[in-house]
Design a protein around this motif. Structure first.
Motif, PDB file in Angstrom:
ATOM      1  N   ILE A 183      35.441  46.948  46.357  1.00 15.19           N
ATOM      2  CA  ILE A 183      34.509  47.060  47.482  1.00 15.19           C
ATOM      3  C   ILE A 183      35.228  47.117  48.821  1.00 15.19           C
ATOM      4  CG2 ILE A 183      32.589  45.988  46.291  1.00 15.19           C
ATOM      5  CD1 ILE A 183      33.246  43.407  47.824  1.00 15.19           C
ATOM      6  N   GLY A 184      36.539  46.889  48.816  1.00 15.88           N
ATOM      7  CA  GLY A 184      37.274  46.953  50.068  1.00 15.88           C
ATOM      8  C   GLY A 184      38.767  47.019  49.832  1.00 15.88           C
ATOM      9  N   ILE A 185      39.452  47.691  50.761  1.00 18.06           N
ATOM     10  CA  ILE A 185      40.908  47.775  50.731  1.00 18.06           C
ATOM     11  C   ILE A 185      41.415  47.026  51.954  1.00 18.06           C
ATOM     12  CG2 ILE A 185      42.909  49.302  50.762  1.00 18.06           C
ATOM     13  CD1 ILE A 185      41.060  51.474  49.582  1.00 18.06           C
ATOM     14  N   LEU A 186      42.166  45.954  51.711  1.00 15.61           N
ATOM     15  CA  LEU A 186      42.674  45.166  52.827  1.00 15.61           C
ATOM     16  C   LEU A 186      43.945  45.768  53.402  1.00 15.61           C
ATOM     17  CD1 LEU A 186      42.013  41.627  51.398  1.00 15.61           C
ATOM     18  CD2 LEU A 186      40.616  42.947  52.966  1.00 15.61           C
ATOM     19  N   ARG A 187      44.832  46.224  52.543  1.00  7.63           N
ATOM     20  CA  ARG A 187      46.021  46.989  52.909  1.00  7.63           C
ATOM     21  C   ARG A 187      46.461  47.735  51.665  1.00  7.63           C
ATOM     22  NH1 ARG A 187      49.919  41.795  53.730  1.00  7.63           N
ATOM     23  NH2 ARG A 187      48.693  40.612  52.286  1.00  7.63           N
ATOM     24  N   SER A 188      47.477  48.496  51.752  1.00  8.42           N
ATOM     25  CA  SER A 188      47.909  49.306  50.628  1.00  8.42           C
ATOM     26  C   SER A 188      48.254  48.424  49.424  1.00  8.42           C
ATOM     27  CB  SER A 188      49.129  50.123  51.021  1.00  8.42           C
ATOM     28  OG  SER A 188      49.570  50.892  49.934  1.00  8.42           O
ATOM     29  N   GLY A 189      47.503  48.555  48.334  1.00 10.43           N
ATOM     30  CA  GLY A 189      47.764  47.815  47.116  1.00 10.43           C
ATOM     31  C   GLY A 189      47.032  46.492  47.003  1.00 10.43           C
ATOM     32  N   THR A 190      46.202  46.127  47.976  1.00  9.97           N
ATOM     33  CA  THR A 190      45.450  44.871  47.940  1.00  9.97           C
ATOM     34  C   THR A 190      43.964  45.175  48.066  1.00  9.97           C
ATOM     35  OG1 THR A 190      47.311  43.780  49.017  1.00  9.97           O
ATOM     36  CG2 THR A 190      45.248  42.584  48.948  1.00  9.97           C
ATOM     37  N   TYR A 191      43.182  44.709  47.084  1.00  6.07           N
ATOM     38  CA  TYR A 191      41.778  45.084  47.005  1.00  6.07           C
ATOM     39  C   TYR A 191      40.863  43.867  46.916  1.00  6.07           C
ATOM     40  CZ  TYR A 191      43.840  49.554  45.796  1.00  6.07           C
ATOM     41  OH  TYR A 191      44.585  50.696  45.806  1.00  6.07           O
ATOM     42  N   ARG A 192      39.667  44.007  47.456  1.00  5.41           N
ATOM     43  CA  ARG A 192      38.604  43.013  47.319  1.00  5.41           C
ATOM     44  C   ARG A 192      37.696  43.524  46.204  1.00  5.41           C
ATOM     45  NH1 ARG A 192      37.791  38.361  49.270  1.00  5.41           N
ATOM     46  NH2 ARG A 192      39.045  38.770  51.091  1.00  5.41           N
ATOM     47  N   LEU A 193      37.325  42.638  45.257  1.00  6.05           N
ATOM     48  CA  LEU A 193      36.593  43.038  44.061  1.00  6.05           C
ATOM     49  C   LEU A 193      35.219  42.387  43.982  1.00  6.05           C
ATOM     50  CD1 LEU A 193      39.453  42.619  41.445  1.00  6.05           C
ATOM     51  CD2 LEU A 193      38.799  44.694  42.647  1.00  6.05           C
ATOM     52  N   ARG A 194      34.321  43.058  43.246  1.00  5.42           N
ATOM     53  CA  ARG A 194      32.980  42.537  42.955  1.00  5.42           C
ATOM     54  C   ARG A 194      32.736  42.725  41.460  1.00  5.42           C
ATOM     55  NH1 ARG A 194      28.718  45.176  46.522  1.00  5.42           N
ATOM     56  NH2 ARG A 194      29.502  47.010  45.483  1.00  5.42           N
ATOM     57  N   ASP A 195      32.146  41.699  40.812  1.00  2.00           N
ATOM     58  CA  ASP A 195      31.886  41.793  39.373  1.00  2.00           C
ATOM     59  C   ASP A 195      30.580  42.547  39.108  1.00  2.00           C
ATOM     60  OD1 ASP A 195      29.908  39.950  39.941  1.00  2.00           O
ATOM     61  OD2 ASP A 195      30.759  38.346  38.742  1.00  2.00           O
ATOM     62  N   ALA A 196      30.223  42.682  37.839  1.00  3.52           N
ATOM     63  CA  ALA A 196      29.039  43.450  37.448  1.00  3.52           C
ATOM     64  C   ALA A 196      27.743  42.798  37.922  1.00  3.52           C
ATOM     65  CB  ALA A 196      29.015  43.624  35.931  1.00  3.52           C
ATOM     66  N   LYS A 200      28.634  39.559  42.373  1.00  4.37           N
ATOM     67  CA  LYS A 200      29.334  38.448  43.025  1.00  4.37           C
ATOM     68  C   LYS A 200      30.725  38.908  43.468  1.00  4.37           C
ATOM     69  CE  LYS A 200      31.162  33.863  42.321  1.00  4.37           C
ATOM     70  NZ  LYS A 200      31.799  33.028  41.317  1.00  4.37           N
ATOM     71  N   THR A 201      31.039  38.682  44.745  1.00  7.08           N
ATOM     72  CA  THR A 201      32.345  39.039  45.281  1.00  7.08           C
ATOM     73  C   THR A 201      33.345  37.947  44.926  1.00  7.08           C
ATOM     74  OG1 THR A 201      31.293  40.191  47.108  1.00  7.08           O
ATOM     75  CG2 THR A 201      33.603  39.624  47.380  1.00  7.08           C
ATOM     76  N   LEU A 202      34.529  38.341  44.458  1.00  2.71           N
ATOM     77  CA  LEU A 202      35.561  37.367  44.122  1.00  2.71           C
ATOM     78  C   LEU A 202      36.110  36.734  45.393  1.00  2.71           C
ATOM     79  CD1 LEU A 202      37.470  39.238  41.297  1.00  2.71           C
ATOM     80  CD2 LEU A 202      35.609  37.616  41.114  1.00  2.71           C
ATOM     81  N   TRP A 242      42.674  40.940  29.548  1.00  3.61           N
ATOM     82  CA  TRP A 242      42.010  41.629  30.658  1.00  3.61           C
ATOM     83  C   TRP A 242      40.551  41.211  30.687  1.00  3.61           C
ATOM     84  CZ3 TRP A 242      44.967  44.274  33.990  1.00  3.61           C
ATOM     85  CH2 TRP A 242      46.207  44.694  33.555  1.00  3.61           C
ATOM     86  N   GLU A 243      39.984  41.122  31.873  1.00  7.78           N
ATOM     87  CA  GLU A 243      38.559  40.820  32.010  1.00  7.78           C
ATOM     88  C   GLU A 243      37.950  41.764  33.032  1.00  7.78           C
ATOM     89  OE1 GLU A 243      38.456  36.726  33.109  1.00  7.78           O
ATOM     90  OE2 GLU A 243      39.012  37.124  35.169  1.00  7.78           O
ATOM     91  N   GLY A 244      36.663  41.962  32.907  1.00  5.20           N
ATOM     92  CA  GLY A 244      36.000  42.855  33.837  1.00  5.20           C
ATOM     93  C   GLY A 244      34.943  43.656  33.126  1.00  5.20           C
ATOM     94  N   PRO A 245      34.506  44.715  33.656  1.00  3.29           N
ATOM     95  CA  PRO A 245      35.051  45.510  34.759  1.00  3.29           C
ATOM     96  C   PRO A 245      34.639  44.976  36.128  1.00  3.29           C
ATOM     97  CG  PRO A 245      33.160  46.620  33.878  1.00  3.29           C
ATOM     98  CD  PRO A 245      33.382  45.391  33.021  1.00  3.29           C
ATOM     99  N   TYR A 246      35.415  45.332  37.121  1.00  2.00           N
ATOM    100  CA  TYR A 246      35.159  44.979  38.509  1.00  2.00           C
ATOM    101  C   TYR A 246      35.092  46.242  39.351  1.00  2.00           C
ATOM    102  CZ  TYR A 246      36.226  40.189  37.252  1.00  2.00           C
ATOM    103  OH  TYR A 246      36.199  38.956  36.680  1.00  2.00           O
ATOM    104  N   GLU A 247      34.381  46.160  40.437  1.00  2.00           N
ATOM    105  CA  GLU A 247      34.253  47.281  41.366  1.00  2.00           C
ATOM    106  C   GLU A 247      35.046  46.951  42.628  1.00  2.00           C
ATOM    107  OE1 GLU A 247      30.769  49.589  43.869  1.00  2.00           O
ATOM    108  OE2 GLU A 247      30.255  47.888  42.599  1.00  2.00           O
TER     109      GLU A 247
END
Length: 59
Positions: A27-40, A43-45, A20-25
């Motif tokens: 920052i957005g929900i594209l649809r149910s169960g799919t997320y947009r992440l940002r690192d510490a 930087k947005t993935l 596991w790597e992270g933590p990530y935040e």
């Protein structure tokens, strides 16, 4: 936390490497169960991540 996949895993670590790597935040929900992440660092993935590859992390 984001699960380390074969594409992002360091081949020099072998089987004892991190899973596991992270933590990530989230920052957005594209649809149910799919997320947009940002690192510490803020930087947005590049691509969204499915909930199957994520784990809750509490500080």
């Amino acid at each position: 936390m984001r699960k380390v996949s074969l594409a992002t895993k360091n081949p020099m670590e072998g089987t004892l490497g991190t899973t596991w790597e992270g933590p990530y935040e989230i920052i957005g929900i594209l649809r149910s169960g799919t997320y947009r992440l940002r690192d510490a660092n803020g930087k947005t993935l590049d691509h969204p991540w499915n909930v199957e590859h994520l784990k809750y992390y509490f500080k």
